[in-house]
Scaffold this active site. Structure first.
Site, PDB file in Angstrom:
ATOM      1  CG  ASP A 127       7.935  -0.819  -3.401  1.00  0.00           C
ATOM      2  OD1 ASP A 127       8.039   0.389  -3.136  1.00  0.00           O
ATOM      3  OD2 ASP A 127       6.981  -1.525  -3.032  1.00  0.00           O
ATOM      4  NE  ARG A 132       9.754  -3.542   3.736  1.00  0.00           N
ATOM      5  CZ  ARG A 132       8.684  -3.928   3.059  1.00  0.00           C
ATOM      6  NH1 ARG A 132       8.604  -3.677   1.771  1.00  0.00           N
ATOM      7  NH2 ARG A 132       7.709  -4.550   3.668  1.00  0.00           N
ATOM      8  CG  ASP A 143       4.583  -8.442  -0.958  1.00  0.00           C
ATOM      9  OD1 ASP A 143       3.427  -8.039  -0.746  1.00  0.00           O
ATOM     10  OD2 ASP A 143       5.251  -9.071  -0.118  1.00  0.00           O
ATOM     11  CG  LEU A 201       6.579  -8.913   2.999  1.00  0.00           C
ATOM     12  CD1 LEU A 201       7.702  -7.940   2.671  1.00  0.00           C
ATOM     13  CD2 LEU A 201       6.976  -9.814   4.158  1.00  0.00           C
ATOM     14  CG  HIS A 208       7.178   2.550   0.943  1.00  0.00           C
ATOM     15  ND1 HIS A 208       6.390   1.501   0.521  1.00  0.00           N
ATOM     16  CD2 HIS A 208       8.455   2.073   0.937  1.00  0.00           C
ATOM     17  CE1 HIS A 208       7.155   0.439   0.291  1.00  0.00           C
ATOM     18  NE2 HIS A 208       8.413   0.756   0.539  1.00  0.00           N
ATOM     19  CB  CYS A 214       2.416   0.198  -4.489  1.00  0.00           C
ATOM     20  SG  CYS A 214       2.058   1.139  -3.032  1.00  0.00           S
TER      21      CYS A 214
HETATM   22  C1  CIR Z   1       5.299  -4.793   1.042  1.00  0.00           C
HETATM   23  O1  CIR Z   1       5.225  -4.882   2.266  1.00  0.00           O
HETATM   24  O2  CIR Z   1       6.369  -4.623   0.465  1.00  0.00           O
HETATM   25  C2  CIR Z   1       4.024  -4.909   0.220  1.00  0.00           C
HETATM   26  N1  CIR Z   1       3.099  -5.753   0.899  1.00  0.00           N
HETATM   27  C3  CIR Z   1       3.422  -3.542  -0.019  1.00  0.00           C
HETATM   28  C4  CIR Z   1       4.297  -2.638  -0.835  1.00  0.00           C
HETATM   29  C5  CIR Z   1       3.677  -1.312  -1.099  1.00  0.00           C
HETATM   30  N2  CIR Z   1       4.490  -0.540  -1.963  1.00  0.00           N
HETATM   31  C6  CIR Z   1       4.553   0.781  -1.949  1.00  0.00           C
HETATM   32  O3  CIR Z   1       3.996   1.413  -1.067  1.00  0.00           O
HETATM   33  N3  CIR Z   1       5.323   1.361  -2.867  1.00  0.00           N
END
Ligand code: CIR
Length: 253
Positions: A66, A131, A60, A18, A161, A248
């Site tokens: 997450d 999210r 991802d 994503l 986020h 992340c």
């Molecule tokens: C997403 O859209 O979930 C991943 N491409 C990026 C997640 C980034 N995570 C974060 O900021 N904790």
């Protein structure tokens, strides 16, 4: 003090993950080099690294932050808000279980991404985002309050986020950008302010004696050093292409 981190190798499917950015398609070889550098920097900070193998089913899944919220006393397995990421928690639970006896779970219809959760000593901030919904934030708030922590819910206006725009560096000090600059919730902290052009560097992490920031932000580096922090700067371009930042890529505990 952090003793452990959990990281996960990015798979080849990472490039199909994503993203909302228009920074181009990630280069897989470069991505692996950047991930290895990240793991090396964490080791330099004195933590033991739990290294999970890549899972091609979840593009991802290198963004392990997450999938869980980890404190000194207990763990919370999240319920990630993106359909394509929701199943990532199954691989995280066993890794977390080797360190924790007390494990809570966020349940549907509550959704929560760990990227929306910031701990500052005994206080947590929980973002409501694309999210994380209100139900997920309230479930986490109830768990944290039951365990003796304070938890504030912060509806986001623009950031992806919560931790996209804020980091806690200990010593009552927050790194803040964008919409958080005017939020009076954070007035009790000493503030290190990140301007719009350096916003990506607001997602930095305190790892024991160091603060890790993305490479290419000399003003942020200088501000942190002036405030007495030792800084490690890491190339992050291939993660930024998929909306990912430094926090992340690991669960730190
Ligand atoms: C997403 O859209 O979930 C991943 N491409 C990026 C997640 C980034 N995570 C974060 O900021 N904790």
């Amino acid at each position: 003090m952090f003793n452990h981190v959990i990281v996960k190798k990015p798979g080849k499917s990472y490039v199909e993950g994503l993203t909302t950015s228009d920074l181009g398609v990630p280069n897989y070889d470069e991505l692996l080099v950047q991930h290895e550098n990240y793991v090396g920097a964490l080791k330099q900070c004195g933590v033991e690294v739990v290294y999970l193998e890549a899972d091609e089913q979840f593009p991802d899944s290198t963004f392990v932050e997450d999938t869980a919220v980890l404190t000194k006393e207990f763990a919370v397995i999240t319920n990630p808000g993106a359909d394509s990421r929701n199943g990532e928690v199954e691989a995280i639970r066993p890794a977390v279980s080797t360190f924790y006896d007390k494990i809570y779970t966020i349940e549907s219809p509550g959704y929560l991404d760990g990227g929306d959760v910031l701990q500052a000593d005994n206080t947590f901030y929980i973002g409501i985002s694309e999210r994380t919904n209100e139900e997920g934030a309230k479930q986490l708030q109830a768990i944290l309050e039951k365990e003796g922590y304070t938890a504030h819910i912060v509806p986001l206006k623009e950031f992806f986020h919560l931790k996209t725009g804020i980091a806690y560096l200990g010593d009552n000090t927050m790194v803040l950008a964008g919409e958080f600059l005017e939020n009076s919730l954070f007035d009790e902290y000493k503030k290190i302010i990140i301007p719009k052009e350096d916003e990506y560097s607001a997602n930095c992490i305190l790892m024991n004696d160091y603060v890790i920031i993305p490479d290419g932000y000399p003003n942020t580096k200088e501000k942190l050093e002036k405030n007495g922090y030792q800084v490690i700067a890491l190339p992050m371009s291939e993660f930024q292409k998929q909306d990912g930042g430094l926090s992340c890529l690991s669960l730190r505990f």
